[in-house]
Motif scaffolding. Structure first.
Motif, mmCIF file in Angstrom:
data_model
loop_
_atom_site.group_PDB
_atom_site.id
_atom_site.type_symbol
_atom_site.label_atom_id
_atom_site.label_comp_id
_atom_site.label_asym_id
_atom_site.label_seq_id
_atom_site.Cartn_x
_atom_site.Cartn_y
_atom_site.Cartn_z
ATOM 1 N N LEU A 8 0.843 -1.195 0.000
ATOM 2 C CA LEU A 8 0.000 0.000 0.000
ATOM 3 C C LEU A 8 0.882 1.250 0.000
ATOM 4 O O LEU A 8 1.369 1.687 1.032
ATOM 5 C CB LEU A 8 -0.918 0.013 1.232
ATOM 6 C CG LEU A 8 -1.985 -1.066 1.298
ATOM 7 C CD1 LEU A 8 -2.656 -1.059 2.664
ATOM 8 C CD2 LEU A 8 -3.023 -0.858 0.203
ATOM 9 N N LYS A 9 1.095 1.787 -1.156
ATOM 10 C CA LYS A 9 1.918 2.991 -1.262
ATOM 11 C C LYS A 9 1.106 4.207 -0.822
ATOM 12 O O LYS A 9 -0.014 4.411 -1.285
ATOM 13 C CB LYS A 9 2.404 3.163 -2.699
ATOM 14 C CG LYS A 9 3.376 2.079 -3.151
ATOM 15 C CD LYS A 9 3.857 2.338 -4.563
ATOM 16 C CE LYS A 9 4.840 1.253 -5.012
ATOM 17 N NZ LYS A 9 5.327 1.485 -6.400
ATOM 18 N N PHE A 10 1.701 4.990 0.074
ATOM 19 C CA PHE A 10 0.995 6.170 0.580
ATOM 20 C C PHE A 10 1.114 7.332 -0.391
ATOM 21 O O PHE A 10 2.199 7.692 -0.830
ATOM 22 C CB PHE A 10 1.546 6.592 1.942
ATOM 23 C CG PHE A 10 0.911 7.857 2.463
ATOM 24 C CD1 PHE A 10 -0.390 7.849 2.919
ATOM 25 C CD2 PHE A 10 1.613 9.053 2.467
ATOM 26 C CE1 PHE A 10 -0.992 9.013 3.389
ATOM 27 C CE2 PHE A 10 1.031 10.216 2.942
ATOM 28 C CZ PHE A 10 -0.274 10.195 3.409
ATOM 29 N N SER A 11 -0.023 7.870 -0.731
ATOM 30 C CA SER A 11 -0.095 9.102 -1.510
ATOM 31 C C SER A 11 -1.022 10.050 -0.761
ATOM 32 O O SER A 11 -2.176 9.710 -0.491
ATOM 33 C CB SER A 11 -0.642 8.819 -2.913
ATOM 34 O OG SER A 11 -1.053 10.026 -3.533
ATOM 35 N N TYR A 12 -0.517 11.225 -0.404
ATOM 36 C CA TYR A 12 -1.333 12.158 0.379
ATOM 37 C C TYR A 12 -2.623 12.500 -0.357
ATOM 38 O O TYR A 12 -3.706 12.471 0.219
ATOM 39 C CB TYR A 12 -0.535 13.433 0.683
ATOM 40 C CG TYR A 12 -1.230 14.340 1.673
ATOM 41 C CD1 TYR A 12 -1.072 14.152 3.045
ATOM 42 C CD2 TYR A 12 -2.057 15.374 1.249
ATOM 43 C CE1 TYR A 12 -1.715 14.968 3.965
ATOM 44 C CE2 TYR A 12 -2.702 16.193 2.150
ATOM 45 C CZ TYR A 12 -2.522 15.991 3.507
ATOM 46 O OH TYR A 12 -3.167 16.802 4.410
#
Length: 399
Positions: free
Chosen positions: A202-206
């Motif tokens: 799960l790549k965090f993207s604001y």
């Protein structure tokens, strides 16, 4: 009979979450109308009064994408409890703030804790509600939010007028403790998609954790509605003092009564007919409520305004929340719920800031009338969403 209609709504966990959320909102909302006159009493300007709401909203909006991201892979209980405890601690520290700058810093921290809490609580609730009854279930859960938002300010105003500020804070703290105890007793449900999620994947993207595209429409409507409402929650006590209205609590009392009466009806309306017509009706009543308030020079019109708000605004927030969550995949509900509450907080915060600045130049009743224009914008956006929904149905293949 449809077997889905037998799915249980009133589980022990749902009831505990609903009442925990109610006491949490009571604890918090007692402070909303009382902090502006309090900070004014320690020397704040009109713009600084507006910042009381704005900085809080900035903190809430800033933290929600991080919380929405965590809700994609974390269990619900530690997230709910940590937020509720943080809110309690910050609330109890308010009496130590006698300097305007320090007070505003506390508001920013309070906003971060509030953004965390509202995001995880709504998500935890929707996780225990059957999908077939999401409108009804989140309507009742939203009622705990709405009634807390409506009853608590009148209690806060009364306490602010008859006792010292620190005692208001202590009572708010007691309500916060009750909320924490109730949240501890809940048996939380975490969706399988969340349990099985791999954090590393799960790549965090604001931006991705801030906005859920499927529910952007309801969030934009929420932003417009609460932008108008932000003026009222920031200035209603000062407005009543200027006009010599001695029973402003009637606005909140009548609001709460009507919201309670209407909510079961509007929840079932949502499940049977959908959210759009209901949203349009709620906006009309809220618009009328703002104008009744702006023209008030007596307790009678204050009460009428509260009745109109209870019918309109009292049902609008849970309707928009249910609308957003009903269109969102389970793994993204935390993001959608966060976006809805960010729209709410951002609308109130921007309303407080913009109209806090304008309050230096215009009479407050006139400002309320200007703020009602944002309800018209919300009405138009809802009509656009209605048109989009019709076009989408036309594009569906015929069975």
């Amino acid at each position: 009979m449809n077997p889905k209609s037998k799915e249980q709504l009133w589980s022990r966990s749902f009831v505990l979450l609903m009442f925990g959320n109610f006491f949490l909102f009571m604890s918090f909302q007692m402070l909303i109308p009382t902090l502006p006159p309090y900070i004014k009493s320690i020397g704040a300007s009109g713009l600084e009064i507006g910042l009381v709401t704005t900085l809080f909203s900035v903190g809430a909006v800033f933290c929600r994408p991080f919380v929405g991201y965590m809700l994609q892979y974390k269990a619900r209980k530690p997230l709910v409890l940590s937020a509720a405890i943080a809110l309690l601690i910050i609330t109890l520290l308010y009496p130590l703030t006698q300097v305007v700058t320090l007070f505003l810093a506390f508001r920013l921290l309070h906003g971060i804790a509030w953004g965390w809490s509202t995001t995880v609580n709504g998500t935890a609730a929707v996780d225990v509600v059957p999908n077939s009854r999401i409108g009804e279930g989140m309507g009742y859960f939203g009622l705990s939010t709405t009634i807390g938002m409506i009853i608590a300010p009148s209690l806060g105003i009364y306490l602010y007028q008859v006792t010292e500020f620190k005692y208001l804070i202590y009572i708010s703290g007691i309500l916060g403790v009750i909320a924490v105890v109730l949240f501890v007793a809940v048996i939380y449900h975490t969706p399988d998609a969340v349990k099985n999620a791999n954090k590393k994947e799960l790549k965090f993207s604001y931006l991705d954790s801030l906005i859920e595209k499927t529910s952007f429409g309801p969030a934009l409507i929420m932003l417009m509605v609460t932008f108008g409402y932000g003026t009222i929650v920031t200035f209603i006590v000062i407005f009543s003092e200027e006009r010599g209205i001695d029973k402003v609590f009637l606005f909140y009392l009548c609001n709460a009564i009507m919201a309670t009466i209407c909510r079961p009806i509007t929840g079932k309306w949502f499940d049977k007919k959908g959210p759009i017509g209901l949203t349009l009706v709620c906006i009309i009543f809220t618009f009328a409520g703002i104008w009744a308030l702006s023209l008030a020079h007596s307790n009678f019109l204050i009460a009428i305004s509260g009745i109109l708000f209870g019918i309109g605004f009292g049902s609008l927030i849970p309707t928009l929340q249910s609308w957003a969550l009903s269109m969102t995949p389970p793994s993204r509900r935390g993001v959608a719920n966060g976006m809805i509450f960010s729209s709410l907080d951002l609308g109130i915060g921007l309303g407080g800031l913009v109209f806090g600045f304008l309050a230096e130049f215009f009479e407050l009743g006139f400002l309320f009338q200007i703020s009602s224009l944002f309800l018209i914008v919300a009405f138009v956006i809802t009509l656009i969403e209605k048109k989009k929904a019709k076009e989408k149905r036309r594009q569906l293949p015929v069975a």
